[in-house]
Scaffold this active site. Structure first.
Site, PDB file in Angstrom:
ATOM      1  N   ASP A 199       0.856  -1.256   0.150  1.00 35.74           N
ATOM      2  CA  ASP A 199      -0.155  -0.038  -0.142  1.00 35.74           C
ATOM      3  C   ASP A 199       0.891   1.382  -0.125  1.00 35.74           C
ATOM      4  O   ASP A 199       0.479   2.269  -0.114  1.00 35.74           O
ATOM      5  CB  ASP A 199      -0.912  -0.181   1.237  1.00 35.74           C
ATOM      6  CG  ASP A 199      -0.307  -0.128   2.517  1.00 35.74           C
ATOM      7  OD1 ASP A 199       0.891  -0.146   2.670  1.00 35.74           O
ATOM      8  OD2 ASP A 199      -1.066   0.265   3.613  1.00 35.74           O
ATOM      9  N   GLU A 200       2.168   1.005   0.271  1.00 37.62           N
ATOM     10  CA  GLU A 200       2.868   2.292   0.309  1.00 37.62           C
ATOM     11  C   GLU A 200       3.102   3.100  -0.930  1.00 37.62           C
ATOM     12  O   GLU A 200       3.779   4.414  -0.850  1.00 37.62           O
ATOM     13  CB  GLU A 200       4.518   1.771   0.924  1.00 37.62           C
ATOM     14  CG  GLU A 200       4.181   1.384   2.475  1.00 37.62           C
ATOM     15  CD  GLU A 200       5.535   1.539   3.279  1.00 37.62           C
ATOM     16  OE1 GLU A 200       6.583   2.104   2.542  1.00 37.62           O
ATOM     17  OE2 GLU A 200       5.605   0.795   4.380  1.00 37.62           O
ATOM     18  N   LYS A 227       9.124  -0.130  -5.282  1.00 34.39           N
ATOM     19  CA  LYS A 227       8.001  -0.845  -5.459  1.00 34.39           C
ATOM     20  C   LYS A 227       7.142  -0.522  -6.494  1.00 34.39           C
ATOM     21  O   LYS A 227       6.304  -1.199  -7.303  1.00 34.39           O
ATOM     22  CB  LYS A 227       7.216  -1.134  -4.302  1.00 34.39           C
ATOM     23  CG  LYS A 227       8.037  -2.063  -3.248  1.00 34.39           C
ATOM     24  CD  LYS A 227       8.230  -3.525  -3.592  1.00 34.39           C
ATOM     25  CE  LYS A 227       6.991  -4.262  -3.557  1.00 34.39           C
ATOM     26  NZ  LYS A 227       7.118  -5.656  -3.878  1.00 34.39           N
ATOM     27  N   TYR A 259      12.071   2.665  -0.774  1.00 33.94           N
ATOM     28  CA  TYR A 259      11.535   1.577  -1.029  1.00 33.94           C
ATOM     29  C   TYR A 259      10.317   1.557  -1.622  1.00 33.94           C
ATOM     30  O   TYR A 259       9.939   0.764  -2.446  1.00 33.94           O
ATOM     31  CB  TYR A 259      11.059   0.951   0.524  1.00 33.94           C
ATOM     32  CG  TYR A 259      10.177   0.026   0.489  1.00 33.94           C
ATOM     33  CD1 TYR A 259      10.357  -1.072   0.023  1.00 33.94           C
ATOM     34  CD2 TYR A 259       8.797   0.038   0.997  1.00 33.94           C
ATOM     35  CE1 TYR A 259       9.511  -2.347   0.021  1.00 33.94           C
ATOM     36  CE2 TYR A 259       7.942  -0.968   1.111  1.00 33.94           C
ATOM     37  CZ  TYR A 259       8.258  -2.100   0.529  1.00 33.94           C
ATOM     38  OH  TYR A 259       7.340  -3.270   0.490  1.00 33.94           O
TER      39      TYR A 259
HETATM   40  P1  NAD Z   1      11.526 -10.064   3.668  1.00 31.88           P
HETATM   41  O1  NAD Z   1      12.578  -8.830   3.548  1.00 31.88           O
HETATM   42  O2  NAD Z   1      11.221 -10.780   4.959  1.00 31.88           O
HETATM   43  O3  NAD Z   1      11.675 -11.140   2.731  1.00 31.88           O
HETATM   44  C1  NAD Z   1      12.250 -10.665   1.313  1.00 31.88           C
HETATM   45  C2  NAD Z   1      12.605 -12.334   0.950  1.00 31.88           C
HETATM   46  O4  NAD Z   1      13.311 -12.214  -0.572  1.00 31.88           O
HETATM   47  C3  NAD Z   1      14.020 -12.623   1.426  1.00 31.88           C
HETATM   48  O5  NAD Z   1      13.885 -14.145   1.761  1.00 31.88           O
HETATM   49  C4  NAD Z   1      15.329 -12.374   0.778  1.00 31.88           C
HETATM   50  O6  NAD Z   1      16.359 -13.334   0.598  1.00 31.88           O
HETATM   51  C5  NAD Z   1      14.578 -12.405  -0.565  1.00 31.88           C
HETATM   52  N1  NAD Z   1      15.152 -11.829  -1.729  1.00 31.88           N
HETATM   53  C6  NAD Z   1      15.724 -10.508  -1.603  1.00 31.88           C
HETATM   54  N2  NAD Z   1      16.117 -10.243  -2.807  1.00 31.88           N
HETATM   55  C7  NAD Z   1      16.092 -11.396  -3.827  1.00 31.88           C
HETATM   56  C8  NAD Z   1      16.509 -11.623  -4.850  1.00 31.88           C
HETATM   57  N3  NAD Z   1      17.162 -10.640  -5.737  1.00 31.88           N
HETATM   58  N4  NAD Z   1      16.494 -12.762  -5.496  1.00 31.88           N
HETATM   59  C9  NAD Z   1      15.705 -13.797  -4.727  1.00 31.88           C
HETATM   60  N5  NAD Z   1      15.435 -13.537  -3.536  1.00 31.88           N
HETATM   61  C10 NAD Z   1      15.543 -12.472  -2.869  1.00 31.88           C
HETATM   62  O7  NAD Z   1      10.091  -9.177   3.017  1.00 31.88           O
HETATM   63  P2  NAD Z   1       8.410  -9.516   3.344  1.00 31.88           P
HETATM   64  O8  NAD Z   1       7.850  -8.761   4.537  1.00 31.88           O
HETATM   65  O9  NAD Z   1       8.119 -11.098   3.439  1.00 31.88           O
HETATM   66  O10 NAD Z   1       7.751  -9.128   1.967  1.00 31.88           O
HETATM   67  C11 NAD Z   1       7.544  -9.664   0.931  1.00 31.88           C
HETATM   68  C12 NAD Z   1       7.027  -8.984  -0.320  1.00 31.88           C
HETATM   69  O11 NAD Z   1       5.668  -8.587   0.176  1.00 31.88           O
HETATM   70  C13 NAD Z   1       7.763  -7.910  -0.816  1.00 31.88           C
HETATM   71  O12 NAD Z   1       7.584  -7.666  -1.878  1.00 31.88           O
HETATM   72  C14 NAD Z   1       7.188  -6.553   0.033  1.00 31.88           C
HETATM   73  O13 NAD Z   1       7.310  -5.500  -0.803  1.00 31.88           O
HETATM   74  C15 NAD Z   1       5.773  -7.150   0.064  1.00 31.88           C
HETATM   75  N6  NAD Z   1       4.828  -6.582   1.299  1.00 31.88           N
HETATM   76  C16 NAD Z   1       5.396  -6.677   2.424  1.00 31.88           C
HETATM   77  C17 NAD Z   1       4.470  -6.060   3.423  1.00 31.88           C
HETATM   78  C18 NAD Z   1       4.807  -6.327   4.895  1.00 31.88           C
HETATM   79  O14 NAD Z   1       4.280  -5.757   5.868  1.00 31.88           O
HETATM   80  N7  NAD Z   1       5.964  -7.347   5.442  1.00 31.88           N
HETATM   81  C19 NAD Z   1       3.356  -5.578   3.315  1.00 31.88           C
HETATM   82  C20 NAD Z   1       2.696  -5.567   1.974  1.00 31.88           C
HETATM   83  C21 NAD Z   1       3.889  -5.935   0.903  1.00 31.88           C
HETATM   84  O1  DAU Z   2       2.750  -0.954   4.511  1.00 27.62           O
HETATM   85  C1  DAU Z   2       3.134  -2.066   3.847  1.00 27.62           C
HETATM   86  C2  DAU Z   2       4.699  -2.043   4.491  1.00 27.62           C
HETATM   87  O2  DAU Z   2       4.570  -2.218   5.850  1.00 27.62           O
HETATM   88  C3  DAU Z   2       5.422  -3.264   3.628  1.00 27.62           C
HETATM   89  O3  DAU Z   2       5.319  -2.729   2.203  1.00 27.62           O
HETATM   90  C4  DAU Z   2       6.990  -2.983   4.140  1.00 27.62           C
HETATM   91  O4  DAU Z   2       7.633  -4.113   3.434  1.00 27.62           O
HETATM   92  C5  DAU Z   2       6.778  -3.155   5.624  1.00 27.62           C
HETATM   93  O5  DAU Z   2       8.181  -3.002   6.162  1.00 27.62           O
HETATM   94  C6  DAU Z   2       5.984  -2.242   6.329  1.00 27.62           C
HETATM   95  O6  DAU Z   2       6.605  -0.923   6.097  1.00 27.62           O
HETATM   96  P1  DAU Z   2       6.363   0.193   7.501  1.00 27.62           P
HETATM   97  O7  DAU Z   2       7.499   1.216   7.233  1.00 27.62           O
HETATM   98  O8  DAU Z   2       5.162   0.650   7.740  1.00 27.62           O
HETATM   99  O9  DAU Z   2       7.029  -0.904   8.683  1.00 27.62           O
HETATM  100  P2  DAU Z   2       7.783  -0.922   9.911  1.00 27.62           P
HETATM  101  O10 DAU Z   2       7.452  -2.164  10.665  1.00 27.62           O
HETATM  102  O11 DAU Z   2       9.395  -0.462   9.514  1.00 27.62           O
HETATM  103  O12 DAU Z   2       7.201   0.253  10.573  1.00 27.62           O
HETATM  104  C7  DAU Z   2       5.739   0.316  11.211  1.00 27.62           C
HETATM  105  C8  DAU Z   2       5.712   1.950  11.755  1.00 27.62           C
HETATM  106  O13 DAU Z   2       6.543   1.854  13.015  1.00 27.62           O
HETATM  107  C9  DAU Z   2       6.216   2.803  11.138  1.00 27.62           C
HETATM  108  O14 DAU Z   2       5.265   4.205  11.004  1.00 27.62           O
HETATM  109  C10 DAU Z   2       7.369   3.513  11.552  1.00 27.62           C
HETATM  110  C11 DAU Z   2       7.550   2.916  13.100  1.00 27.62           C
HETATM  111  N1  DAU Z   2       8.600   2.304  13.741  1.00 27.62           N
HETATM  112  C12 DAU Z   2       9.290   1.478  12.931  1.00 27.62           C
HETATM  113  C13 DAU Z   2      10.402   0.926  13.721  1.00 27.62           C
HETATM  114  C14 DAU Z   2      11.167  -0.037  13.235  1.00 27.62           C
HETATM  115  C15 DAU Z   2       8.948   2.865  14.936  1.00 27.62           C
HETATM  116  O15 DAU Z   2       8.420   3.840  15.648  1.00 27.62           O
HETATM  117  N2  DAU Z   2      10.048   2.708  15.461  1.00 27.62           N
HETATM  118  C16 DAU Z   2      10.746   1.448  15.102  1.00 27.62           C
HETATM  119  O16 DAU Z   2      11.814   0.971  15.564  1.00 27.62           O
END
Ligand code: NAD
Ligand code: DAU
Length: 355
Positions: free
Chosen positions: A133-134, A162, A158
């Protein structure tokens, strides 16, 4: 079989566990094993007859061509990415390389593979891109939630990377007819999340008696979805989504960061009481540059069209999550003992002492 990239990370590993539990179809996982890719996430299914792991970069076109020729997947699900906003601020280059360039390479090899499929195989083939959603930028308190037609306005390296990948995926459908689907999901939480992200970081720090670093005033809002609900949304879109469409996925759970941390502290007070309440560790620190104020998701399209609904409320999801981290302290300890320590110093040393 289905072909997953980035399946050793947080969401990908949850997806593979759930897939193998509920499907007979094999899954191949291509993962580069960056700092975020953790083989421990997949230990329980390493020997599963329907699971195949390949260590490699999804930007490596030769490898992709070999794997597609050998495994002939009927679907590709692209999880692989650099995913942490703070890391993208400290070093954006890896984000451009993986999220943009490597996704481009994956699209190109998928297009070539797709071109040689039979008409029947083409009909069933899907390329599902997992996005965020970012890409929509930030909302004011009373703005309507992001829908599929909200214009893109990414604010961090980031989210910009995306957004770029989402545009490539869209164009590969529009121009070349690749049968794509894109999901844009809100913040996930649950088992196997790397402890650099808000919820696992706060749990880990609380259990170590370390400061709980809240950026800025703690009033930034995120919409939180339990990871298994996101995985089910991806499965639903894969099965029933209309080709070329994007689907927003969210938990209908808008909360401030301060609320989240207070809920975690309160739960830990009950489950693992310490000498003083965990909330006494809360520390307000220097804000994230360009910090998006609010995200909110309008998930009407996936709910009405595909009948997906989140199964977990925030209360049930966070309870499961905290219990998981309490039961898997060794999983966290293994991460904390490695390179991750350097990241903590880099990101927090100017913000707060004793990290
Ligand atoms: P993560 O950082 O935990 O995992 C990413 C994985 O991708 C890792 O296993 C890493 O080794 C692998 N990777 C990185 N570069 C690579 C490459 N070049 N080739 C093959 N593998 C590679 O990420 P996540 O939180 O599991 O997110 C997964 C997907 O979902 C991402 O595309 C992220 O943008 C999206 N997403 C995440 C969130 C969230 O809240 N975490 C929310 C919405 C969307
Ligand atoms: O919205 C979806 C996204 O959510 C994904 O696309 C990203 O991959 C995922 O990392 C996440 O991004 P955020 O930046 O929202 O997540 P994060 O957990 O890093 O931070 C969540 C909120 O908390 C954000 O407003 C920043 C704040 N934060 C984060 C950290 C690590 C703090 O206040 N303190 C911290 O130490």
């Amino acid at each position: 079989m289905i072909f997953v990239t980035g399946g050793a990370g947080f969401i990908g590993s949850n997806f593979i566990h759930l897939w193998l539990k509920e499907h007979e179809e094999p899954v191949i996982n291509l993962d580069k094993l960056t700092y975020a890719g953790n083989p421990d996430n997949l230990l329980a299914i390493n020997q599963h007859p329907n699971y195949h792991f390949v260590h490699g970069d999804m930007g490596d076109r030769q490898l992709l061509a070999q794997l597609f020729a050998k495994f002939k997947p009927r679907a590709i699900i692209n999880f692989a990415a650099e995913s942490h906003v703070d890391r993208s601020i400290h070093g954006p280059a890896d984000f451009i390389q993986t999220n943009v360039v490597a996704t481009f390479n994956l699209l190109e090899e998928s297009r070539h593979f797709f071109a040689y499929l039979s008409d029947k195989e083409k009909e069933g083939f899907r390329f599902l891109h997992v996005s965020t959603d970012e890409v929509f930028g930030t909302l004011e308190p009373h703005d309507p939630a992001f829908s599929e037609t909200t214009p893109y306005a990414p604010n961090s390296p980031y989210s910009a990377s995306k957004a770029a990948s989402d545009h490539l995926v869209r164009a590969w459908h529009h121009t070349y007819g690749l049968p794509i689907l894109t999901t844009n999901c809100s913040n996930n939480y649950g088992p196997y999340q790397f402890p650099e992200k808000l919820i696992p970081l706060m749990i880990a720090h609380a259990l170590q008696g370390k400061p709980l670093p809240i950026y800025g005033d703690g009033k930034n809002i995120r919409d939180w979805l339990y990871v298994e609900d996101h995985c089910r949304a991806i499965m639903t879109v894969l099965e029933k989504g209309r080709i070329g469409e994007t689907y927003n996925v969210g938990g209908l759970n808008e909360k401030t960061n301060l609320d989240i941390v207070e809920i975690i502290c309160h739960q830990l007070d009950k489950l693992k009481p310490a000498a003083s309440p965990y909330s006494s560790l809360i520390t307000f620190v220097k804000d994230r540059p360009g910090h998006d104020r609010r995200y909110a998701i309008n998930a009407n399209k996936i709910m009405h069209e595909l009948h997906w609904h989140p199964r977990e409320s925030f209360e049930t999801g966070i309870e499961k999550t905290i219990n998981w981290y309490l039961e898997h302290e060794e999983w966290v300890a293994n991460i904390l003992s490695g390179q991750y320590r350097h990241w903590l110093e880099k990101n927090y040393q100017d913000r707060v002492n004793n990290i």
